[in-house]
Design an enzyme around this catalytic site. Structure first.
Site, short mmCIF file in Angstrom:
data_model
loop_
_atom_site.label_atom_id
_atom_site.label_comp_id
_atom_site.label_asym_id
_atom_site.label_seq_id
_atom_site.Cartn_x
_atom_site.Cartn_y
_atom_site.Cartn_z
N HIS A 1 0.84 -1.19 0.00
CA HIS A 1 0.00 0.00 0.00
C HIS A 1 0.88 1.26 0.00
O HIS A 1 1.77 1.38 0.84
CB HIS A 1 -0.89 0.03 1.24
CG HIS A 1 -1.70 -1.21 1.45
ND1 HIS A 1 -2.10 -1.63 2.70
CD2 HIS A 1 -2.17 -2.14 0.57
CE1 HIS A 1 -2.79 -2.76 2.59
NE2 HIS A 1 -2.84 -3.09 1.30
N TYR B 1 3.06 2.45 13.55
CA TYR B 1 3.47 3.48 12.59
C TYR B 1 2.82 4.82 12.90
O TYR B 1 1.66 4.91 13.26
CB TYR B 1 3.23 3.07 11.14
CG TYR B 1 1.87 2.52 10.80
CD1 TYR B 1 0.94 3.28 10.12
CD2 TYR B 1 1.52 1.20 11.11
CE1 TYR B 1 -0.30 2.77 9.77
CE2 TYR B 1 0.30 0.67 10.78
CZ TYR B 1 -0.62 1.48 10.10
OH TYR B 1 -1.85 0.96 9.77
#
Length: 473
Positions: free
Chosen positions: A69, A132
């Site tokens: 992605h 993240y």
């Protein structure tokens, strides 16, 4: 876990994709690390990317595979527990499209993933926790660029093959299995540059400097009214990297009237505050064009550190705009003087008077240098392209100081008329019984700082000759 190496930032074959060595301090109780340390990491070259959201992915079994992605934002990725095989593919426009880089991530290794680079991982241990930081809030409207995990061209060497079976197999979602192969992926375009005030003298010169550049967008007042709050809400600012503000209220004499004062402050100050706030919120580089009118002319040569001392409303409003832009981390304030481009300006007016046989009286006690819009535009592009240090830069053409009367005489001479047709008069004489703004007596700008970046503005005299020659064609 033993103590890991010192904090370090390492480049990879994919531009902008950075591996980070994180010091991990461990003993019999466990371990501790600083997962994100802005000051230390940016000092080592990590972008100051402004994270706004922290996401955590828990993966119960080894072989869990996610991606590939490329989200429309930057990410800082680390492993909180366990280990993961990371794979990154450059999906941005350019020669690097399709380039692969892989590395193993554990608590001592993190990675910075820039916008447009596809991210994927496969866990190597059960109960791997993957964290993240991102610099945009997640939105269901966000457009992702996706690549199939099994793409044959990129050929990611997954530790567990994606088609494996048995207890040690890759776990892949049906959604990820359905992503397109590389041949069907539309490359991620670069973030754009937006030029405001694109129909003015400088705006037209910027159109010429960036002619054919698909990533540069031009907006005149009809498509982006800087004074309108609604205009700011109409843009998806995550699509932009840089804004060049060439819009301004420049009618210095009108600015001394009640109506003009309001207009000058609305466009040159209040709107610029809104633009600066937008730049801070969306991490944009902001180029703002200012003026010698922020000074009173009391110095023989103004450098970038000279304090503001504006004499009139126009200069005051421009100084206020500079103050607002100065808080933007990535900013260039470009001060110019006596701009000449395509549109109404002093040189064009003098050439018209010469052609009609007129003998004008022109002020001879205000000195400075002309700034030709083509060179102002080229200087702005140079600052951006060369990634010059952020801050303020003076930018006019080079050459000796001249008065307006001397420049007018040069124009007359270039038009085939005698210099003596121009009569020099004092400012007090010229503006007697006229409503006029106070003007700096000396507008000379020190060019040392921009010349130190490798940009050397050509002499004003040569540009003036070229300009007048074009008017005669």
């Amino acid at each position: 876990m033993p103590v890991s190496p010192q904090l370090a930032v390492r480049e990879t074959p994919i531009p902008g994709l950075l591996l980070v060595d994180l010091p991990v301090h461990g003993d019999n109780r466990g371990w501790f690390k600083e997962n994100w340390q802005r000051r230390a990491m940016t000092a080592l070259g990590l972008p100051d990317f402004g994270p706004v959201q922290n996401n955590v992915s828990f993966n119960a079994t080894a072989g869990t595979t996610r991606g590939i992605h490329a989200e429309p934002w930057d990410k800082f990725i680390s492993v909180v527990a366990g280990r993961a095989f990371g794979a990154w593919v450059d999906l941005r426009e350019g020669q690097g499209f399709g380039r692969l880089f892989t590395a193993e991530l554990d608590p001592a290794t993190a990675v910075f993933v820039p916008r447009g680079v596809g991210n994927a991982f496969q866990t190597l241990e059960d109960n791997t926790v993957y964290s993240y930081l991102v610099n945009e809030h997640w939105s269901p409207e966000a457009e992702y660029t996706l690549l199939n995990l099994a793409d044959e061209t990129v050929a990611v060497p997954w530790p567990l093959p994606l088609d494996s079976a048995g207890p040690h197999r890759a776990e892949v979602s049906e959604k990820d299995r359905g992503h397109p192969r590389l041949a069907g992926v539309v490359p991620v375009p670069p973030r754009r540059t937006l030029v405001l005030g694109a129909d003015g003298q400088l705006g037209r010169a910027l159109r010429a400097v960036y002619d054919g550049e698909a990533a540069v967008e031009f907006a005149g007042r009809d498509s982006f009214d800087l004074a309108s709050p609604e205009a700011f809400g109409s843009r998806n600012w995550s699509d932009y990297e840089t804004v060049i503000n060439a819009a301004a209220f420049t009618a210095v004499d009108d600015a001394e009237t009640a109506e003009g004062r309001r207009a000058a402050w609305k466009i040159n100050a209040a709107a610029v505050v809104r633009l600066a706030r937008t730049a801070v919120e969306h991490r944009l580089a902001l180029v703002h064009v200012s003026s010698d009118y922020v000074f009173d002319g009391g110095s023989s040569l103004h450098d970038e550190t000279a304090p503001w001392s504006p004499l009139g409303v126009y200069g005051q409003s421009k100084a206020a705009g500079e103050a607002a832009v100065g808080v933007v981390p990535r900013h260039y304030i470009v001060r110019s003087s006596w701009v000449v481009g395509e549109g109404r300006n002093f040189v064009r007016t003098m050439a018209s008077l010469a052609a009609r046989g007129m003998k004008p009286s022109v002020v001879n006690d205000q000195t400075g240098r002309l700034t030709f819009a083509q060179d102002l535009a080229a200087g702005i592009r140079h600052l951006l392209d060369s990634k010059a240090p952020y801050g303020s830069y003076n930018l006019s053409n080079s050459g000796p100081a001249q008065s307006w009367a001397e420049i007018a005489a040069d124009v007359f001479e270039l038009c085939g008329r005698p210099r003596s047709d121009v009569t020099g008069v004092s400012s007090a004489q010229y503006f007697k019984d006229k409503q006029a703004a106070p003007r700096p007596s000396n507008s000379m700008l020190d060019l040392g700082r921009i010349e130190a970046t490798g940009f050397f503005p050509p002499p004003a005299a040569g540009r003036l000759k070229e300009y007048v020659s074009r008017l005669a064609d």
